[in-house]
Design an enzyme around this catalytic site. Sequence first.
Site, PDB file in Angstrom:
ATOM      1  N   ASP A  25      91.829  27.310  53.857  1.00 55.74           N
ATOM      2  CA  ASP A  25      92.660  27.226  52.664  1.00 55.74           C
ATOM      3  C   ASP A  25      93.430  28.539  52.536  1.00 55.74           C
ATOM      4  OD1 ASP A  25      90.825  29.076  51.734  1.00 55.74           O
ATOM      5  OD2 ASP A  25      90.077  27.839  50.091  1.00 55.74           O
ATOM      6  N   GLY A  82      83.413  30.813  52.323  1.00 55.38           N
ATOM      7  CA  GLY A  82      82.871  30.027  53.427  1.00 55.38           C
ATOM      8  C   GLY A  82      81.962  28.907  52.962  1.00 55.38           C
ATOM      9  N   GLY A  85      82.228  26.654  50.261  1.00 53.54           N
ATOM     10  CA  GLY A  85      82.845  25.375  49.916  1.00 53.54           C
ATOM     11  C   GLY A  85      83.149  24.546  51.151  1.00 53.54           C
ATOM     12  N   CYS A 134      87.330  29.799  54.123  1.00 52.14           N
ATOM     13  CA  CYS A 134      87.807  29.881  52.743  1.00 52.14           C
ATOM     14  C   CYS A 134      87.375  31.246  52.218  1.00 52.14           C
ATOM     15  CB  CYS A 134      87.286  28.733  51.886  1.00 52.14           C
ATOM     16  SG  CYS A 134      85.483  28.631  51.765  1.00 52.14           S
ATOM     17  N   ARG A 143      61.561  21.614  71.074  1.00 55.63           N
ATOM     18  CA  ARG A 143      61.168  21.252  69.711  1.00 55.63           C
ATOM     19  C   ARG A 143      62.350  21.331  68.742  1.00 55.63           C
ATOM     20  NH1 ARG A 143      59.175  26.588  70.101  1.00 55.63           N
ATOM     21  NH2 ARG A 143      59.668  27.940  68.325  1.00 55.63           N
TER      22      ARG A 143
END
Length: 207
Positions: free
Chosen positions: A66, A126, A128, A123, A190
């Site tokens: 953004d 980070g 959002g 963003c 695993r």
Amino acid sequence: YEIHERLVGSEMCIRDSNILPWNAKISKYFSKKYTIYHKMLYSKKSCDIVKKNKKGGLNMIAIGADHGGYKLKEEIKEYFNKQGIEFKDFGTNSEERTDYPIYAKKVAQAMVDKVADKGILICRSGYGMTVVANKFKGVRAASVTSIEYAKSAKADDDINLLTLSGDNTDVKEAIDMINAWLETEFKGGRYKERLDMLEKIENENMK
């Protein structure tokens, strides 16, 4: 000798790293039967990244941001271009205010559609971007703030989409984290069993 036909900025890669000493001038080592794509020096770091990505099946990195991540996105793109790392930019294209879900959706959907197999979203925090990307089946997004976290994200959880903070990450930090993520291999074992559990949860809850 087999030439890897990929330019890395002003450099090129040799598929077998044992052919030449690193930083040797390539032009004098090849006969006429080879096409010399660029008579420059080549870089071990750049070639290692390209080979590691191809080994891991990398086809394309989808990248988006953004307005808060636009500047860092453009700096990362410049680095990718220089290193010959393939990417597709899904916007935004300026620092004009916009909304992060738009670009998180575009990048995550590109991964779902197999246009890209890895993603990077930026963003201001980070977070959002991480929330939106993880709404898409098969996308495993994580916000990282250090090289070690980037490595463990890939090694332990096979994170396929990295999110970064545009406010708190400079370009060198971002590149170091991205490279660590790209170069690290998933542990399997695993850890794969846990991803199988995650896939089962996705199948039950994402129709």
